[in-house]
Enzyme design. Structure first.
Site, short mmCIF file in Angstrom:
data_model
loop_
_atom_site.label_atom_id
_atom_site.label_comp_id
_atom_site.label_asym_id
_atom_site.label_seq_id
_atom_site.Cartn_x
_atom_site.Cartn_y
_atom_site.Cartn_z
N ARG A 17 -7.32 -20.75 -3.87
CA ARG A 17 -6.20 -21.66 -3.60
C ARG A 17 -6.69 -23.03 -3.12
O ARG A 17 -6.12 -24.05 -3.45
CB ARG A 17 -5.32 -21.07 -2.51
N LYS A 73 -6.16 -2.15 -7.75
CA LYS A 73 -5.11 -1.23 -7.30
C LYS A 73 -4.31 -1.89 -6.16
O LYS A 73 -4.87 -2.73 -5.48
CB LYS A 73 -5.76 0.08 -6.90
N HIS A 98 -11.61 2.53 -8.17
CA HIS A 98 -13.05 2.40 -7.94
C HIS A 98 -13.74 3.77 -7.83
O HIS A 98 -14.95 3.86 -7.99
CB HIS A 98 -13.36 1.50 -6.74
N LYS A 157 -17.88 5.77 -9.25
CA LYS A 157 -18.89 6.48 -8.45
C LYS A 157 -19.68 7.41 -9.38
O LYS A 157 -19.09 8.21 -10.10
CB LYS A 157 -18.23 7.31 -7.34
N GLU A 196 -12.29 10.69 6.31
CA GLU A 196 -12.96 9.49 6.78
C GLU A 196 -12.98 9.48 8.31
O GLU A 196 -12.04 9.98 8.95
CB GLU A 196 -12.21 8.24 6.31
N ASP A 211 -2.19 5.76 -0.77
CA ASP A 211 -3.46 5.04 -0.66
C ASP A 211 -4.60 5.83 -1.31
O ASP A 211 -5.44 5.25 -1.99
CB ASP A 211 -3.76 4.82 0.83
N HIS A 270 -7.12 8.04 -6.42
CA HIS A 270 -8.50 8.51 -6.26
C HIS A 270 -8.60 10.04 -6.37
O HIS A 270 -9.43 10.58 -7.09
CB HIS A 270 -9.08 8.10 -4.91
N LYS A 325 -7.67 10.04 7.74
CA LYS A 325 -8.46 9.05 8.48
C LYS A 325 -8.73 9.63 9.87
O LYS A 325 -8.02 10.51 10.34
CB LYS A 325 -7.69 7.74 8.60
C1 BG6 Z 1 -9.36 2.60 -0.74
C2 BG6 Z 1 -8.34 2.86 0.31
O1 BG6 Z 1 -8.78 2.58 -2.01
O2 BG6 Z 1 -10.35 3.64 -0.70
C3 BG6 Z 1 -8.97 2.95 1.69
O3 BG6 Z 1 -7.38 1.80 0.30
C4 BG6 Z 1 -10.08 3.98 1.69
O4 BG6 Z 1 -8.01 3.27 2.68
C5 BG6 Z 1 -11.04 3.72 0.53
O5 BG6 Z 1 -10.76 3.89 2.92
C6 BG6 Z 1 -12.05 4.83 0.41
O6 BG6 Z 1 -12.99 4.46 -0.53
P1 BG6 Z 1 -14.49 5.02 -0.43
O7 BG6 Z 1 -15.15 4.51 -1.66
O8 BG6 Z 1 -15.05 4.42 0.85
O9 BG6 Z 1 -14.37 6.50 -0.34
#
Ligand code: BG6
Length: 501
Positions: free
Chosen positions: A48, A151, A181, A185, A219, A238, A243, A350
């Protein structure tokens, strides 16, 4: 073998944002260092604010310095920095996209195959696509034009379909790269190879031998400074919506007829569409949610740290009464002959006692039970932090008696000297190569939302206080309500013996 990449320009929207600083710029730099970027390849960062090219180069250096603490090759840096350009695209400038077009028309500097990476707010996806189209920057008559969308792709099925409808006015499906993502992996890509590049797994990969499957992402981290985003999103949307359902698809899909992107996606789509929707009336037996409360978590050096609960973190931002989950566990069934009756437990949380992502498969009871103990083999495909395959089998304890103990066969997938590649690196490369196999097809996105939406809705409507679990602990005991059998329990990290509650 490295694929040949056409000369191209990567146009990076949101280049000064966190993703770009931490993952994209360092990832592109590493690809350059590995000789994987074509000689004629430019990066145009779009932001921006007005910045000179020199100021932008200095900022890129800050990003690389922060990422590569042990330094980096100066010659690669010079080559990389020379690829980098900046364009200011202030939202107030009605002519900004025309100006970008004029800039990009300099073919000597910018190869005309264009890949756009939209690392921006989801509400900006459609307007950016529309404006690119208006100035002719999506036209594929002479060169390819691809758009990568970060995403989330929508926040539910209707919004995903609305986004799809607005971008497909300007783009063909083959031009759209929807990122998850997790698919970048290496350990996730290995699921398919483990299953289909070995003879021993396929015959037992079904309801005749498998008792249940657990797909886990735990996590230690909390929601951090993303309270507003997280509170509007929750663990289901999320982590589970894409994922973990993608991981499930790779574990459970049928063998693709070949390794082409279309064949792999076709099998994933079929599988995702065959997951049975959870009936809302049965939700309490199929789904469990919770929020972390204050507790003590493990930090990197093995020490503990006191942390706030989720509701306290929200209260600091002036938000009260949230029922958004930071823990979500689902029991899913797949409606096909291979998986009939096999529960797939999918969970994410989490602020747990450990950070671990894994697929744990428990086999049915062994034909011979010794000492009245029920032995069941486990196979674990550990995704992170350790990438490995672990098999637990019963084996005789040497000695005079007939007794067994569990032997753990542990195969590290990563060996010394192996390349360590961030998911964004491989996904960026695939984008430039034009290989969409690790990107989501719209049918996958739709199937995922179709499954998740009714649960998100039911949970949002139920405003009664959400179950609390202490930060730094294991799964709340109450979560076992979703287990199908009394002898089922959550598996944790891959160490033997540390798993039962
Ligand atoms: C993201 C989520 O898509 O993936 C996060 O928004 C999460 O909340 C993360 O922590 C986890 O990704 P990774 O690669 O660290 O397992």
């Amino acid at each position: 073998m490295a694929k040949i990449i056409d000369p191209c320009t990567l146009v990076l929207f949101g280049a000064s944002g966190n993703l770009s600083r931490v993952k994209l710029m360092p990832g592109l730099f590493r690809l350059d260092a590995a000789g994987r970027l074509p000689n004629h390849m430019a990066i145009l960062s779009v932001g921006r604010g007005e910045l000179s090219r020199e100021t932008w180069h200095a900022d890129i250096k800050t990003m690389l310095d922060a990422k590569f603490k042990n330094g980096y090759d100066k010659a690669v840096f010079e080559r990389f920095i020379a690829r980098n350009h900046y364009h200011a695209n202030p939202p107030t400038d009605a002519d900004a996209f025309n100006k970008m077009k004029v800039l990009l028309s300099d073919e000597k500097v910018f190869p005309q195959n264009l890949a756009y990476f939209l690392s921006v707010r989801p509400t900006d996806f459609a307007p950016i696509v529309e404006q690119l189209s208006e100035v002719g920057l999506l036209d594929e008559r002479e060169y390819w034009r691809r758009v990568l969308i970060e995403k989330p792709f929508g926040t539910d099925l209707p919004s995903a379909q609305a986004l799809q409808a607005s971008i497909t006015k300007h783009l063909k499906e083959s031009q759209i790269y929807r990122i998850d993502h997790y698919l970048g992996k290496s350990a996730l890509q290995n699921i398919m190879l483990t299953r289909f590049a070995n003879t021993m797994f396929e015959p037992i990969w079904n309801n005749q031998y498998i008792d249940h499957v657990q797909i886990t992402n735990n996590e230690i981290l909390g929601v951090g400074d993303r309270t507003e985003f997280y509170n509007n999103t929750g663990a289901l949307r999320d982590m589970v919506q894409s994922h973990l359902l993608q991981t499930l698809a790779l574990v459970a899909m049928e063998k693709p007829k070949d390794l082409s992107p279309d064949s792999i996606r076709a099998e994933k789509i079929k599988l995702l569409q065959s997951i049975k929707p959870i009936p809302v009336a049965e939700l309490h037996r199929h789904a469990f949610r919770a929020q972390y409360e204050a507790g003590r978590v493990c930090v990197g050096d093995g020490h503990g740290e006191n942390v706030r609960g989720y509701l306290e973190e929200l209260a600091k931002e002036g938000v009260t009464g949230s029922v958004t989950e930071t823990y979500a566990a689902l029991k899913l069934f797949i409606d096909n002959p291979r998986w009939k009756g096999v529960p797939f437990y999918v969970r994410t949380a989490k602020r747990m006692h450990e950070g671990n992502t894994a697929i744990s498969i428990r086999f049915k009871k062994a034909p011979m039970q010794l000492n009245n103990e029920q032995h069941q083999n486990w196979l674990t495909l550990n995704i992170q932090p350790r990438e490995c395959i672990k098999m637990e089998i019963e084996s005789k304890i040497p000695g005079l008696d007939i007794a067994t103990r569990t032997l753990s066969i542990d195969g590290p997938q990563r060996q010394q000297g192996d390349e360590s590649i961030d998911s964004y690196e491989s996904l960026l490369l695939n984008l430039m190569e034009g290989d969409p196999s690790l990107y989501l097809h719209i049918s996958e996105v739709e199937a995922q939302w179709r499954l998740i939406d009714p649960i998100v809705k039911a949970w949002a409507e139920d405003q009664s206080p959400v179950h609390q679990y202490k930060a730094g602990n294991r799964d709340p005991e109450a979560s076992s309500v979703i287990f199908d059998a009394k002898d089922q329990f959550w598996r944790y990290s891959i160490e033997l013996g540390g798993d039962k509650q």
